[in-house]
Design a protein around this motif. Sequence first.
Motif, mmCIF file in Angstrom:
data_model
loop_
_atom_site.group_PDB
_atom_site.id
_atom_site.type_symbol
_atom_site.label_atom_id
_atom_site.label_comp_id
_atom_site.label_asym_id
_atom_site.label_seq_id
_atom_site.Cartn_x
_atom_site.Cartn_y
_atom_site.Cartn_z
ATOM 1 N N PHE A 159 37.919 41.243 42.768
ATOM 2 C CA PHE A 159 38.441 40.324 41.764
ATOM 3 C C PHE A 159 39.358 39.316 42.437
ATOM 4 O O PHE A 159 40.344 39.688 43.087
ATOM 5 C CB PHE A 159 39.212 41.080 40.674
ATOM 6 C CG PHE A 159 39.544 40.247 39.473
ATOM 7 C CD1 PHE A 159 38.617 40.074 38.460
ATOM 8 C CD2 PHE A 159 40.764 39.604 39.370
ATOM 9 C CE1 PHE A 159 38.890 39.286 37.357
ATOM 10 C CE2 PHE A 159 41.066 38.812 38.275
ATOM 11 C CZ PHE A 159 40.121 38.648 37.263
ATOM 12 N N ASP A 160 39.027 38.065 42.295
ATOM 13 C CA ASP A 160 39.817 36.987 42.906
ATOM 14 C C ASP A 160 40.062 37.222 44.390
ATOM 15 O O ASP A 160 41.153 36.998 44.910
ATOM 16 C CB ASP A 160 41.149 36.808 42.177
ATOM 17 C CG ASP A 160 41.095 35.682 41.138
ATOM 18 O OD1 ASP A 160 40.144 34.886 41.181
ATOM 19 O OD2 ASP A 160 42.000 35.619 40.287
ATOM 20 N N ILE A 169 41.273 46.186 36.908
ATOM 21 C CA ILE A 169 41.161 44.757 36.573
ATOM 22 C C ILE A 169 41.227 44.540 35.068
ATOM 23 O O ILE A 169 41.722 43.513 34.605
ATOM 24 C CB ILE A 169 39.913 44.094 37.178
ATOM 25 C CG1 ILE A 169 38.629 44.559 36.489
ATOM 26 C CG2 ILE A 169 39.854 44.292 38.684
ATOM 27 C CD1 ILE A 169 37.433 43.675 36.796
ATOM 28 N N TRP A 170 40.749 45.518 34.284
ATOM 29 C CA TRP A 170 40.876 45.394 32.827
ATOM 30 C C TRP A 170 42.319 45.615 32.385
ATOM 31 O O TRP A 170 42.818 44.946 31.481
ATOM 32 C CB TRP A 170 39.944 46.390 32.125
ATOM 33 C CG TRP A 170 38.567 45.850 31.937
ATOM 34 C CD1 TRP A 170 37.542 45.851 32.848
ATOM 35 C CD2 TRP A 170 38.052 45.188 30.776
ATOM 36 N NE1 TRP A 170 36.438 45.239 32.328
ATOM 37 C CE2 TRP A 170 36.715 44.825 31.057
ATOM 38 C CE3 TRP A 170 38.593 44.873 29.533
ATOM 39 C CZ2 TRP A 170 35.915 44.150 30.123
ATOM 40 C CZ3 TRP A 170 37.793 44.210 28.603
ATOM 41 C CH2 TRP A 170 36.470 43.860 28.897
ATOM 42 N N MET A 174 42.946 41.044 34.862
ATOM 43 C CA MET A 174 42.436 40.040 33.926
ATOM 44 C C MET A 174 43.502 39.589 32.918
ATOM 45 O O MET A 174 43.608 38.380 32.656
ATOM 46 C CB MET A 174 41.155 40.540 33.247
ATOM 47 C CG MET A 174 39.986 40.606 34.227
ATOM 48 S SD MET A 174 38.338 40.695 33.473
ATOM 49 C CE MET A 174 38.352 42.357 32.816
ATOM 50 N N LYS A 177 45.514 37.137 34.818
ATOM 51 C CA LYS A 177 44.813 35.867 35.028
ATOM 52 C C LYS A 177 44.834 35.028 33.755
ATOM 53 O O LYS A 177 45.003 33.806 33.799
ATOM 54 C CB LYS A 177 43.374 36.125 35.487
ATOM 55 C CG LYS A 177 42.621 34.867 35.935
ATOM 56 C CD LYS A 177 41.238 35.234 36.472
ATOM 57 C CE LYS A 177 40.468 33.991 36.905
ATOM 58 N NZ LYS A 177 41.066 33.362 38.104
ATOM 59 N N ALA A 254 35.914 37.685 39.016
ATOM 60 C CA ALA A 254 36.829 36.670 38.478
ATOM 61 C C ALA A 254 36.092 35.443 37.953
ATOM 62 O O ALA A 254 36.727 34.502 37.469
ATOM 63 C CB ALA A 254 37.837 36.247 39.541
ATOM 64 N N TYR A 257 32.025 37.079 34.728
ATOM 65 C CA TYR A 257 32.425 38.336 34.092
ATOM 66 C C TYR A 257 33.782 38.173 33.407
ATOM 67 O O TYR A 257 33.968 38.590 32.255
ATOM 68 C CB TYR A 257 32.495 39.452 35.137
ATOM 69 C CG TYR A 257 32.805 40.815 34.563
ATOM 70 C CD1 TYR A 257 31.786 41.619 34.051
ATOM 71 C CD2 TYR A 257 34.103 41.314 34.538
ATOM 72 C CE1 TYR A 257 32.058 42.880 33.525
ATOM 73 C CE2 TYR A 257 34.393 42.561 34.006
ATOM 74 C CZ TYR A 257 33.368 43.341 33.507
ATOM 75 O OH TYR A 257 33.638 44.583 32.975
ATOM 76 N N TYR A 258 34.716 37.564 34.101
ATOM 77 C CA TYR A 258 36.039 37.303 33.521
ATOM 78 C C TYR A 258 35.927 36.399 32.295
ATOM 79 O O TYR A 258 36.597 36.634 31.282
ATOM 80 C CB TYR A 258 36.952 36.657 34.564
ATOM 81 C CG TYR A 258 38.209 36.069 33.978
ATOM 82 C CD1 TYR A 258 39.291 36.870 33.630
ATOM 83 C CD2 TYR A 258 38.308 34.690 33.732
ATOM 84 C CE1 TYR A 258 40.445 36.325 33.072
ATOM 85 C CE2 TYR A 258 39.455 34.142 33.180
ATOM 86 C CZ TYR A 258 40.516 34.965 32.844
ATOM 87 O OH TYR A 258 41.643 34.428 32.282
ATOM 88 N N ALA A 262 37.684 37.859 28.969
ATOM 89 C CA ALA A 262 39.002 37.347 28.572
ATOM 90 C C ALA A 262 39.191 37.268 27.053
ATOM 91 O O ALA A 262 40.222 37.735 26.532
ATOM 92 C CB ALA A 262 39.260 35.989 29.223
#
Length: 303
Positions: A159-160, A169-170, A174, A177, A254, A257-258, A262
């Motif tokens: 991720f990123d 990341i969840w 995210m 971000k 990122a 999927y992001y 989001a």
Amino acid sequence: MVCGFAILSLWYLLCRPTLGWGDVSHRTVAYLAEQYLTERGAEFLNKLLPQRKQFDISDAATWADEIKQKCPETKPWHYVDVTDDPLGNICKISSLPRECKSGKGCIISAIEDMTFRVNDNSFNQTEAVMFLFHFFGDLHMPLHIEGYENGGNGVKVSFDGHEDNLHSIWDTDMPHKINGINHTLKHNDEKLASLKWAKHLFQKNKHRPTTTVECADVTSPQTCIKLWAEETNRLNCAVVFKRGLPYLTGVDLAGEYYDDAAPIIAEQIFKAGIRLAGWINALAEKRRVKAALVVQGDRMKDL
């Protein structure tokens, strides 16, 4: 008491709250809930939450994570390992999961227990309400209602530009971000970021129905809790694992999927906040009714 109420005091003296996983999301849920409290709901919290200068309502939502190391028995209360197959597009809680009925418990049984404890003088009511603040946030995070690979912790992703796992990341990457947060964020800035996000979500959703349309059966809590858990669990098929494991482990998440995730994250944070407020309001009303019945009973005795 859960692990001893003294921990609550020691937490402020010895531990500076750090940027742990999900803190921004949890604080945002609390700040959002505050916007939807009734007068009785606000009074109810004022009586139960710690009255310290450095404490605000969002601290109630992060406390349950802060005590996990000192109180390891509380760790299973933050999630439920639903046995399903999100990669096969099967997301369903067919019955109350086994661990919810065991001695260790799960998020479904924990919310039920704390709901009953809040208005029971034989329990620590402050601890109970702060657990509720946290668990409502966890209940609306898809991977807290999923057993596959330990709630996504075992799925390694990028991720990123950095390596992470799907759960992390969840929970953190995210939401950060979404809010333009970086990892050098300090404690006070974390609160400011959360408050700003809560205000944005409140304004964005002003057209939507109030807490009165949400389930708030605090007398039979599982009615609502299971409904919300099932709703959250379905997002594992609809969004979290929808693109399949090769995609999740093969590309930087990122990007597209992001972009898909989001708005779902924002929606879940909003739902957690408004449902928590409805729950607190209902608990406050239940306490009022109980107190009125006691007064009425005392008067009857005097006749």
